[in-house]
Each structure stands twice: as C-alpha cells, then as structure tokens.
Design a protein around this motif. Structure first.
Motif, PDB file in Angstrom:
ATOM      1  N   PHE A 128      25.220 -39.231  13.558  1.00 56.37           N
ATOM      2  CA  PHE A 128      25.961 -38.141  14.183  1.00 56.37           C
ATOM      3  C   PHE A 128      26.258 -37.075  13.130  1.00 56.37           C
ATOM      4  N   GLU A 129      26.294 -35.852  13.558  1.00 60.62           N
ATOM      5  CA  GLU A 129      26.805 -34.782  12.725  1.00 60.62           C
ATOM      6  C   GLU A 129      27.756 -33.935  13.570  1.00 60.62           C
ATOM      7  N   SER A 130      28.676 -33.252  12.916  1.00 64.84           N
ATOM      8  CA  SER A 130      29.661 -32.476  13.662  1.00 64.84           C
ATOM      9  C   SER A 130      29.929 -31.158  12.979  1.00 64.84           C
ATOM     10  N   LYS A 134      34.702 -30.094  15.599  1.00 64.33           N
ATOM     11  CA  LYS A 134      34.507 -31.445  16.111  1.00 64.33           C
ATOM     12  C   LYS A 134      33.553 -31.480  17.307  1.00 64.33           C
ATOM     13  N   GLU A 135      32.538 -30.638  17.269  1.00 65.97           N
ATOM     14  CA  GLU A 135      31.481 -30.692  18.269  1.00 65.97           C
ATOM     15  C   GLU A 135      30.343 -31.521  17.672  1.00 65.97           C
ATOM     16  N   TYR A 136      30.009 -32.624  18.344  1.00 62.55           N
ATOM     17  CA  TYR A 136      29.095 -33.606  17.778  1.00 62.55           C
ATOM     18  C   TYR A 136      27.692 -33.495  18.363  1.00 62.55           C
ATOM     19  N   SER A 137      26.729 -33.874  17.535  1.00 61.48           N
ATOM     20  CA  SER A 137      25.341 -34.050  17.967  1.00 61.48           C
ATOM     21  C   SER A 137      24.834 -35.360  17.380  1.00 61.48           C
ATOM     22  N   PHE A 138      23.861 -35.951  18.083  1.00 60.74           N
ATOM     23  CA  PHE A 138      23.234 -37.173  17.584  1.00 60.74           C
ATOM     24  C   PHE A 138      21.802 -36.842  17.220  1.00 60.74           C
ATOM     25  N   LYS A 154      12.132 -35.379  15.018  1.00 56.83           N
ATOM     26  CA  LYS A 154      13.572 -35.318  14.779  1.00 56.83           C
ATOM     27  C   LYS A 154      14.204 -34.792  16.063  1.00 56.83           C
ATOM     28  N   GLU A 155      14.785 -35.715  16.824  1.00 53.31           N
ATOM     29  CA  GLU A 155      15.304 -35.371  18.147  1.00 53.31           C
ATOM     30  C   GLU A 155      16.822 -35.181  18.092  1.00 53.31           C
ATOM     31  N   TYR A 156      17.279 -34.062  18.661  1.00 50.88           N
ATOM     32  CA  TYR A 156      18.707 -33.752  18.718  1.00 50.88           C
ATOM     33  C   TYR A 156      19.220 -33.907  20.141  1.00 50.88           C
ATOM     34  N   GLU A 157      20.465 -34.311  20.262  1.00 54.36           N
ATOM     35  CA  GLU A 157      21.147 -34.269  21.558  1.00 54.36           C
ATOM     36  C   GLU A 157      22.642 -34.098  21.279  1.00 54.36           C
ATOM     37  N   ASN A 158      23.223 -33.041  21.834  1.00 48.29           N
ATOM     38  CA  ASN A 158      24.659 -32.844  21.605  1.00 48.29           C
ATOM     39  C   ASN A 158      25.470 -33.646  22.608  1.00 48.29           C
ATOM     40  N   THR A 159      26.766 -33.680  22.382  1.00 52.33           N
ATOM     41  CA  THR A 159      27.639 -34.542  23.187  1.00 52.33           C
ATOM     42  C   THR A 159      28.322 -33.786  24.324  1.00 52.33           C
ATOM     43  N   ASN A 178      21.636 -42.190  36.713  1.00 54.78           N
ATOM     44  CA  ASN A 178      20.880 -42.330  35.471  1.00 54.78           C
ATOM     45  C   ASN A 178      21.807 -42.282  34.265  1.00 54.78           C
ATOM     46  N   LEU A 179      21.495 -43.084  33.252  1.00 57.16           N
ATOM     47  CA  LEU A 179      22.209 -42.947  31.989  1.00 57.16           C
ATOM     48  C   LEU A 179      21.805 -41.629  31.341  1.00 57.16           C
ATOM     49  N   SER A 180      22.712 -41.050  30.590  1.00 58.95           N
ATOM     50  CA  SER A 180      22.394 -39.783  29.942  1.00 58.95           C
ATOM     51  C   SER A 180      21.468 -40.013  28.751  1.00 58.95           C
ATOM     52  N   LYS A 181      20.779 -38.961  28.359  1.00 61.65           N
ATOM     53  CA  LYS A 181      19.863 -39.049  27.217  1.00 61.65           C
ATOM     54  C   LYS A 181      20.636 -39.383  25.940  1.00 61.65           C
ATOM     55  N   LEU A 182      21.810 -38.779  25.761  1.00 59.54           N
ATOM     56  CA  LEU A 182      22.623 -39.070  24.583  1.00 59.54           C
ATOM     57  C   LEU A 182      22.961 -40.556  24.510  1.00 59.54           C
ATOM     58  N   VAL A 183      23.420 -41.126  25.628  1.00 57.03           N
ATOM     59  CA  VAL A 183      23.794 -42.540  25.653  1.00 57.03           C
ATOM     60  C   VAL A 183      22.596 -43.418  25.331  1.00 57.03           C
ATOM     61  N   ILE A 184      21.443 -43.124  25.921  1.00 58.41           N
ATOM     62  CA  ILE A 184      20.274 -43.975  25.714  1.00 58.41           C
ATOM     63  C   ILE A 184      19.732 -43.835  24.296  1.00 58.41           C
ATOM     64  N   MET A 185      19.825 -42.627  23.716  1.00 57.08           N
ATOM     65  CA  MET A 185      19.406 -42.457  22.323  1.00 57.08           C
ATOM     66  C   MET A 185      20.269 -43.317  21.406  1.00 57.08           C
TER      67      MET A 185
END
Length: 260
Positions: A128-130, A134-138, A154-159, A178-185
C-alpha cells in the motif's frame, strides 16, 4: 313532573359508563388494527440473506483473479469474477441495489504491507502507499506471459468506494454480488504470501484484514435501506485450492477468522 337529582345523576353515570366502554373498545380496536398493519408491513418487508460462495480448484497464481482460470488482474475493471450469492427471502421485491467494499483497518494493512516492509527487487511484490491526506492505493507487481513472452506488470488500484449495481431481486430469487478488484488484489497477494508470513515465522501474530461490504436498496415502498456485512474468507485445505467466502452481519460477535 318532578325530576329527581338521583335519577339525573344515575343517568349521567350510566352515560359516562357507556361512553367509557365505547372509548375503551374503540381504542382496543384501533390498537389491534395498527398492530395488524404493522404485522402486514413487516411481512411485506424484503429480506436479503447472503449465502456462502465456494470456489473449487482455484490456482493461487500470481497476478490472477481467485477463480478457476481467472483473468489477470490488469484485465479486470473495478470488480472481480468472484461472486457471493444474495437471496431475497422476503415476499416483496427489492429495487436499485448498489454495493461497495471497504477495508476497515486500512491503516493497519498499509502499515504491515508497506513498501518498506516489502522485499526489494523481487516479483511478485505488493504494498500500500498513501498520500498526506491518507488516500491509499494498492500496488501489485507481477510477471505474466503474453504471446510466449514474459511481461512485467505494475497494477494500481485505489481504495475509493466504487459502486456496483443490480436492478431488482424478486422474492425467492438469488443474485450475486462481485468482490471488488481492490479486495481481490489484496486477498490474492495475502493468500499467496500467507505461508511465508506466518507458517515460517511462527512467532509473528496473524493479521486478519477486516473487509466490509455495504449494501443499499429500495424496498417496495421505495424507502432506502442500508445494511453492512463483514467479509469472512478462508480455505478448506492446506493448498488453498478450495476457497470460501461468507458475509456476516456487522455486529457479529466472533472474530474475523479466516478459517470458516
């Protein structure tokens, strides 16, 4: 003709008694009517009940969705092909269903799965980076094959809380969310690295991500209703090839164990 005051008082007393009885009976009838209407309203309320999702023969393949023959993460949009059933066990339909996911303990996740804690110059790698706000991305780094050639991604997905929708669920019908892409990543990396994180380092306390889904819909009176569930996940065997997902009410008193 003379009127006896005793007779007048007796008549008034009888009248008051009759009126009192009338008001008591009328109040009781109104109360029973209100209770009947309330019971009818409760009976008509839709009831969404989440089911349990089982996925067999899942290959925990770096950079892929957690289903058999899953897509690469960069081929997904905002949601995964992993779904959880939702059943309307009520007697009326629900309309305009929307839902979104959030990682409730995101700051703890970001602290544990940070770039500083991530092995350098290795693939797969995820963290994770923020921002200062405090806006996070995975971020998930992985390799994959394309036309017989190994590629790096290098795949990004924000929260951000992306909404997905369903139009209607009729009484007795089952739909799937469906589960979200962030959750599944995050789960893909978490499950892949689980043995390294906890089975090798047995002194390390197990960390369980707290993932929540918010479900919003309109009932038959077009009143908006909101529900929250915790996502519990786990595997049925040591190889993680049989994955299981379940939604439980937010006020569930148990812990967030991954062994379900």
């Amino acid at each position: 003709m003379s009127i006896s005051w005793d007779g007048v008082l007796g008549f008034i007393g009888a009248l008051v008694g009759v009126l009192g009885a009338y008001f008591v009976v009328n109040y009781q009838l109104n109360k029973e009517h209100e209770q009947a209407l309330e019971t009818e309203k409760r009976v008509k309320q839709p009831r969404l009940v989440p089911g349990t999702a089982n996925f067999d023969d899942v290959e925990l393949y770096t950079g892929k969705d957690l289903v058999k023959g899953g897509k690469y993460l960069h081929e997904l949009k905002r949601f995964s092909d992993v779904t959880i059933p939702i059943i309307n066990v009520g007697t009326t339909p629900v309309f305009d269903i929307s839902y979104f996911y959030e990682i409730e303990n995101i700051e703890e996740c970001a602290s544990i799965f940070s770039e500083d804690n991530c092995p350098k110059d290795t693939i797969p790698r995820a963290y994770f980076e923020s921002t200062e706000e405090k806006e996070y991305s995975f971020i998930y780094l992985y390799k994959y094959m394309k036309d017989g050639t190994e590629q790096k991604r290098k795949e990004y997905e924000n929260t951000l809380k992306y909404n997905n929708t369903l139009s209607v669920i009729m009484p007795g019908e089952t739909e799937h969310i469906n589960l979200s892409k962030l959750v599944i990543m995050f789960l893909s990396y978490y499950l892949e690295m689980y043995d390294i994180l906890y089975f090798i380092n047995t002194d390390k306390e197990e960390f369980i991500p707290k993932i929540k889904v918010h479900i919003i819909y309109n009932d038959y009176e077009m009143m908006e209703r909101k529900f929250e569930y915790n996502l519990v996940f786990g595997s049925k065997n040591s190889s993680n090839s049989i994955l299981k997902y379940q939604l439980i009410p937010k006020d569930y008193k148990g812990n967030y164990s991954k062994n379900i």
